[in-house]
Scaffold this active site. Structure first.
Site, PDB file in Angstrom:
ATOM      1  N   ASP A 173      33.944  42.975  40.480  1.00 34.42           N
ATOM      2  CA  ASP A 173      34.864  43.612  41.007  1.00 34.42           C
ATOM      3  C   ASP A 173      34.796  45.260  39.483  1.00 34.42           C
ATOM      4  O   ASP A 173      34.390  44.751  38.443  1.00 34.42           O
ATOM      5  CB  ASP A 173      36.041  43.398  40.443  1.00 34.42           C
ATOM      6  N   HIS A 179      32.834  40.083  36.797  1.00 36.36           N
ATOM      7  CA  HIS A 179      33.251  42.673  36.450  1.00 36.36           C
ATOM      8  C   HIS A 179      32.151  42.665  36.438  1.00 36.36           C
ATOM      9  O   HIS A 179      30.778  42.415  36.121  1.00 36.36           O
ATOM     10  CB  HIS A 179      33.955  41.667  35.882  1.00 36.36           C
TER      11      HIS A 179
HETATM   12 ZN   LIG Z   1      39.408  46.128  38.591  1.00 41.17          ZN
END
Ligand SMILES: [Zn+2]
Length: 203
Positions: A32, A172
């Site tokens: 992400d 992430h």
């Molecule tokens: Zn995010």
């Protein structure tokens, strides 16, 4: 801090994809945020070494800032997906602002059909509006890789402990997660392979 999304939450929101049941031991690795000049090149290098593909939920604003990294993710054969233009919180922003923000990111990836809400936060009304145009993808395994208090060894062990066939795992692609990813991404992927899991990007 939940690593594994509680079953009750998964049952309460059936139009969201939390896992992808399958018989092939397939799992989905997702990243992400980003593109990020600090972190994206590192992730791409690791995935290339491991010969696996992942899905990148990207922020429109970051795509405009780093178009060459956006192109590199695509050229490496990974799947790109919508994570909104400016990473708004779906519990706080009003409906039309929120939908416009997603639309603005979507214009940068017109073929895309996947959306993951920033912070995993969506209201029932927003879900209802979005599910007509997108597959809404959340996760069953959240790594907390960006969190200051996360210990790298625990991140890896939690992923290995909770992943099962169909799992959708979130790491992430931002500056905060780099330190942990450098320490555990390679080993985590290797050990998932040893457990017989296959990395899929087919949604
Ligand atoms: Zn995010």
């Amino acid at each position: 801090m939940f690593v594994k999304t509680p079953k009750i939450i998964q049952y309460l929101f059936p139009s969201i994809i939390w896992r992808k049941e399958n018989l092939q031991n397939n799992i989905w690795l997702t990243f992400d945020d980003g593109p990020s000049p600090e972190t994206t090149p590192f992730i791409l290098k690791r995935l290339k070494e491991e010969k696996i593909k992942a899905t990148f939920f990207l922020i429109g604003k970051q795509i405009e800032r780093y178009p060459e990294l956006f192109k590199k993710i695509i050229d490496n054969g990974h799947v790109i997906a919508n994570h909104s233009y400016s990473h708004q919180n779906g519990w706080k922003s009003n409906l039309s602002n929120y939908l416009n923000d997603i639309e603005k990111c979507q214009r940068l990836m017109p073929e895309n059909k996947l959306f993951r809400p920033p912070y995993g936060k969506l209201s029932p009304l927003k879900i209802w509006c979005l599910k007509k145009n997108y597959k809404l993808i959340l996760w069953d395994i959240f790594t907390w890789d960006f969190h200051l208090n996360s210990k790298p060894k625990e991140i890896k062990e939690n992923v290995l402990k909770h992943t099962r066939s169909g799992s959708i795992i979130v790491f992430h692609n931002n500056k905060k997660s780099l330190k942990n990813l450098k320490l555990i991404l390679k080993e985590t992927i290797t050990e998932l392979k040893e457990k017989g899991f296959v990395f899929s990007t087919s949604w």
